[in-house]
Design a protein around this motif. Structure first.
Motif, PDB file in Angstrom:
ATOM      1  N   MET A   1       0.818  -1.205   0.000  1.00  0.00           N
ATOM      2  CA  MET A   1       0.000   0.000   0.000  1.00  0.00           C
ATOM      3  C   MET A   1       0.861   1.269   0.000  1.00  0.00           C
ATOM      4  O   MET A   1       0.605   2.205  -0.747  1.00  0.00           O
ATOM      5  CB  MET A   1      -0.934  -0.013   1.214  1.00  0.00           C
ATOM      6  CG  MET A   1      -1.805   1.236   1.342  1.00  0.00           C
ATOM      7  SD  MET A   1      -3.007   1.425   0.013  1.00  0.00           S
ATOM      8  CE  MET A   1      -4.253   0.263   0.556  1.00  0.00           C
ATOM      9  N   VAL A  66     -11.751  -1.025  -6.343  1.00  0.00           N
ATOM     10  CA  VAL A  66     -10.433  -1.487  -5.924  1.00  0.00           C
ATOM     11  C   VAL A  66     -10.587  -2.502  -4.791  1.00  0.00           C
ATOM     12  O   VAL A  66      -9.950  -3.566  -4.786  1.00  0.00           O
ATOM     13  CB  VAL A  66      -9.541  -0.308  -5.472  1.00  0.00           C
ATOM     14  CG1 VAL A  66      -8.286  -0.824  -4.762  1.00  0.00           C
ATOM     15  CG2 VAL A  66      -9.148   0.552  -6.668  1.00  0.00           C
ATOM     16  N   TYR A  70      -9.445  -6.395  -5.017  1.00  0.00           N
ATOM     17  CA  TYR A  70      -8.180  -6.594  -4.284  1.00  0.00           C
ATOM     18  C   TYR A  70      -7.999  -8.046  -3.839  1.00  0.00           C
ATOM     19  O   TYR A  70      -8.832  -8.614  -3.149  1.00  0.00           O
ATOM     20  CB  TYR A  70      -8.129  -5.678  -3.063  1.00  0.00           C
ATOM     21  CG  TYR A  70      -6.817  -5.813  -2.311  1.00  0.00           C
ATOM     22  CD1 TYR A  70      -5.631  -5.339  -2.856  1.00  0.00           C
ATOM     23  CD2 TYR A  70      -6.779  -6.453  -1.073  1.00  0.00           C
ATOM     24  CE1 TYR A  70      -4.426  -5.474  -2.187  1.00  0.00           C
ATOM     25  CE2 TYR A  70      -5.574  -6.596  -0.391  1.00  0.00           C
ATOM     26  CZ  TYR A  70      -4.403  -6.102  -0.954  1.00  0.00           C
ATOM     27  OH  TYR A  70      -3.208  -6.250  -0.292  1.00  0.00           O
ATOM     28  N   LYS A  71      -6.888  -8.630  -4.269  1.00  0.00           N
ATOM     29  CA  LYS A  71      -6.523  -9.991  -3.864  1.00  0.00           C
ATOM     30  C   LYS A  71      -5.030 -10.063  -3.574  1.00  0.00           C
ATOM     31  O   LYS A  71      -4.344 -11.012  -3.973  1.00  0.00           O
ATOM     32  CB  LYS A  71      -6.906 -10.992  -4.959  1.00  0.00           C
ATOM     33  CG  LYS A  71      -8.411 -11.170  -5.128  1.00  0.00           C
ATOM     34  CD  LYS A  71      -8.739 -12.226  -6.171  1.00  0.00           C
ATOM     35  CE  LYS A  71     -10.255 -12.383  -6.300  1.00  0.00           C
ATOM     36  NZ  LYS A  71     -10.617 -13.396  -7.349  1.00  0.00           N
ATOM     37  N   ASP A  73      -2.713  -7.599  -4.476  1.00  0.00           N
ATOM     38  CA  ASP A  73      -1.929  -6.672  -5.298  1.00  0.00           C
ATOM     39  C   ASP A  73      -2.771  -5.427  -5.542  1.00  0.00           C
ATOM     40  O   ASP A  73      -3.716  -5.452  -6.334  1.00  0.00           O
ATOM     41  CB  ASP A  73      -1.543  -7.335  -6.627  1.00  0.00           C
ATOM     42  CG  ASP A  73      -0.588  -6.493  -7.466  1.00  0.00           C
ATOM     43  OD1 ASP A  73      -0.667  -5.251  -7.375  1.00  0.00           O
ATOM     44  OD2 ASP A  73       0.230  -7.069  -8.208  1.00  0.00           O
ATOM     45  N   ILE A  74      -2.450  -4.324  -4.885  1.00  0.00           N
ATOM     46  CA  ILE A  74      -3.249  -3.108  -4.949  1.00  0.00           C
ATOM     47  C   ILE A  74      -3.246  -2.486  -6.349  1.00  0.00           C
ATOM     48  O   ILE A  74      -4.254  -1.933  -6.809  1.00  0.00           O
ATOM     49  CB  ILE A  74      -2.757  -2.067  -3.903  1.00  0.00           C
ATOM     50  CG1 ILE A  74      -3.715  -0.881  -3.810  1.00  0.00           C
ATOM     51  CG2 ILE A  74      -1.348  -1.598  -4.223  1.00  0.00           C
ATOM     52  CD1 ILE A  74      -5.035  -1.217  -3.178  1.00  0.00           C
ATOM     53  N   ALA A  77      -5.535  -4.426  -8.606  1.00  0.00           N
ATOM     54  CA  ALA A  77      -6.908  -4.100  -8.205  1.00  0.00           C
ATOM     55  C   ALA A  77      -7.325  -2.750  -8.774  1.00  0.00           C
ATOM     56  O   ALA A  77      -8.465  -2.580  -9.234  1.00  0.00           O
ATOM     57  CB  ALA A  77      -7.017  -4.094  -6.684  1.00  0.00           C
ATOM     58  N   TYR A  78      -6.403  -1.787  -8.775  1.00  0.00           N
ATOM     59  CA  TYR A  78      -6.699  -0.465  -9.331  1.00  0.00           C
ATOM     60  C   TYR A  78      -6.953  -0.559 -10.831  1.00  0.00           C
ATOM     61  O   TYR A  78      -7.946  -0.018 -11.351  1.00  0.00           O
ATOM     62  CB  TYR A  78      -5.550   0.509  -9.053  1.00  0.00           C
ATOM     63  CG  TYR A  78      -5.641   1.774  -9.879  1.00  0.00           C
ATOM     64  CD1 TYR A  78      -6.544   2.783  -9.546  1.00  0.00           C
ATOM     65  CD2 TYR A  78      -4.850   1.937 -11.024  1.00  0.00           C
ATOM     66  CE1 TYR A  78      -6.652   3.929 -10.325  1.00  0.00           C
ATOM     67  CE2 TYR A  78      -4.954   3.075 -11.800  1.00  0.00           C
ATOM     68  CZ  TYR A  78      -5.857   4.066 -11.454  1.00  0.00           C
ATOM     69  OH  TYR A  78      -5.980   5.185 -12.236  1.00  0.00           O
ATOM     70  N   SER A  81     -10.174  -2.141 -11.525  1.00  0.00           N
ATOM     71  CA  SER A  81     -11.257  -1.212 -11.202  1.00  0.00           C
ATOM     72  C   SER A  81     -11.544  -0.287 -12.380  1.00  0.00           C
ATOM     73  O   SER A  81     -12.711  -0.089 -12.762  1.00  0.00           O
ATOM     74  CB  SER A  81     -10.885  -0.390  -9.960  1.00  0.00           C
ATOM     75  OG  SER A  81     -11.830   0.630  -9.726  1.00  0.00           O
TER      76      SER A  81
END
Length: 390
Positions: A1, A66, A70-71, A73-74, A77-78, A81
């Protein structure tokens, strides 16, 4: 993060939510190559390279998505999204070997058509497998390949991917988009201005820093090919054109490298007979098109000369099998010997293009589709149109 947030501080931030578009283009780095594919189309560009100009979108809807995607890996996920919000029918990229694109293709495989257009000749699979075997990487990244639609050069790529059990659902043999752009933008002539075109295709700096490769042998192999070509042209009174490039980031700087590795006489000769790509985006294509024979190691431009119906000589004197050309017969040399090189190049110069292809013992379009039979731009547009109608 924290890593993700530190990236955000360095780039533009938009507090708007992206709108729906029919096409989402993944990666803006070489989007200019897609100009005839994207013309008059409704598309959104998703920047993803953190080392280039990137606009990050932050809104309540983006953040909610996101969290949904999210799983672990941010950044994935972004990106997921944004793709979900834009909700395109097609996600298109010219970076066909992107691990992130593979990952996103897998996530959206049952919802969105992902299309990857081949950017260059591919030695990725053998390199991944070699590095994994030698313990440089802990995972065989060739197993991460996941493409719904792969618009490749020709049958050679289909064979290589299938042989290595790469997960590609649909192959489309379309040829080279860059070559097609050149042929559309420039008036070409049949007249040959040069006997030999030597392609500058030094390995990427990323390739050379890997300790598993014998860097000294690789560099010596490239230097020997350059010296052999210069010697051949001087001895046989042949006109040479050297297609070079000076890139300080992805590849070694040609001019600096060559000045260090060549004799003053050979360096001066090479520079005198060279064209620089950054001064003219099509200088290399003009060089291969107006030359009788193109010489290199495994440059994409060797494939493209074949697509033009011309003659080539691929020489891998580096001792690295990863850099071998797909065909291992008449057009390919492995033994580092000037006499063999001279005799083969003389022979290729002497034979007609028709005779040259008969020596290959494979179909003319095995390596890459012929531009005379397939207009790559039109073929790609047909495929995209078909996917958009689904």
């Amino acid at each position: 993060m924290l890593k993700f947030l530190s990236i955000l501080r360095n780039f533009k931030i938009s507090f708007k939510t992206p709108k729906h578009h029919e096409i989402l283009v993944f990666d803006n780095l070489q989007i200019h190559e897609l100009r005839y594919v994207l013309r008059n189309r409704n598309y959104f560009v998703l920047d993803y390279r953190v080392d280039s100009s990137v606009t990050f979108f932050i809104s309540l809807k983006v953040i909610k998505n996101v969290i949904k995607f999210y799983k672990g890996d941010i950044y994935t996920a972004y990106l997921s999204s944004i793709i979900s919000i834009v909700n395109p029918k097609v996600v298109l990229t010219f970076i066909d070997n992107s691990l992130k694109f593979y990952e996103l293709n897998r996530i959206f495989q049952n919802r969105i058509e992902f299309i990857a257009i081949q950017n260059a000749g591919r030695s990725d699979i053998p390199q991944y497998k070699y590095e994994y075997k030698k313990g440089l990487i802990k995972y065989d990244f060739s197993k991460k390949i996941f493409l719904t639609n792969f618009l490749c050069f020709g049958s050679s790529d289909v064979y290589e991917y299938k042989k290595n059990k790469a997960r590609v659902k649909h192959f489309y043999k379309v040829g080279s988009l860059r070559l097609s752009n050149y042929l559309k933008d420039c008036k070409t002539k049949n007249k040959k201005k040069f006997d030999i075109c030597l392609i500058s295709d030094l390995p990427s700096t990323n390739f050379l820093i890997h300790k598993i490769h014998n860097v000294k042998k690789i560099i010596n192999g490239y230097v020997n090919l350059i010296n052999y070509t210069i010697k051949f042209c001087k001895k046989n009174n042949k006109k040479l054109i050297f297609a070079r490039k000076d890139y300080n980031n992805y590849r070694s700087n040609d001019k600096v490298f060559l000045k260090e590795k060549l004799s003053k006489q050979n360096y001066s000769y090479l520079m005198k007979n060279s064209v620089l790509r950054k001064n003219d985006q099509y200088s290399s294509y003009k060089a291969i098109n107006y030359s009788d024979v193109v010489v290199g190691v495994n440059s994409t431009m060797l494939f493209e000369k074949i697509s033009l119906g011309g003659k080539i000589l691929s020489c891998n004197f580096t001792k690295s099998n990863i850099l071998d050309f797909p065909l291992k017969n008449y057009l390919f040399l492995k033994k580092n010997n000037y006499s063999i090189f001279e005799n083969r190049l003389k022979n290729i110069l002497k034979v007609s293009e028709k005779k040259f292809f008969s020596h290959l013992k494979s179909k003319k379009n095995f390596l890459i589709e012929s531009h005379k039979k397939k207009n790559t731009i039109k073929e790609i547009n047909k495929i995209i149109d078909k996917k958009l109608k689904k």
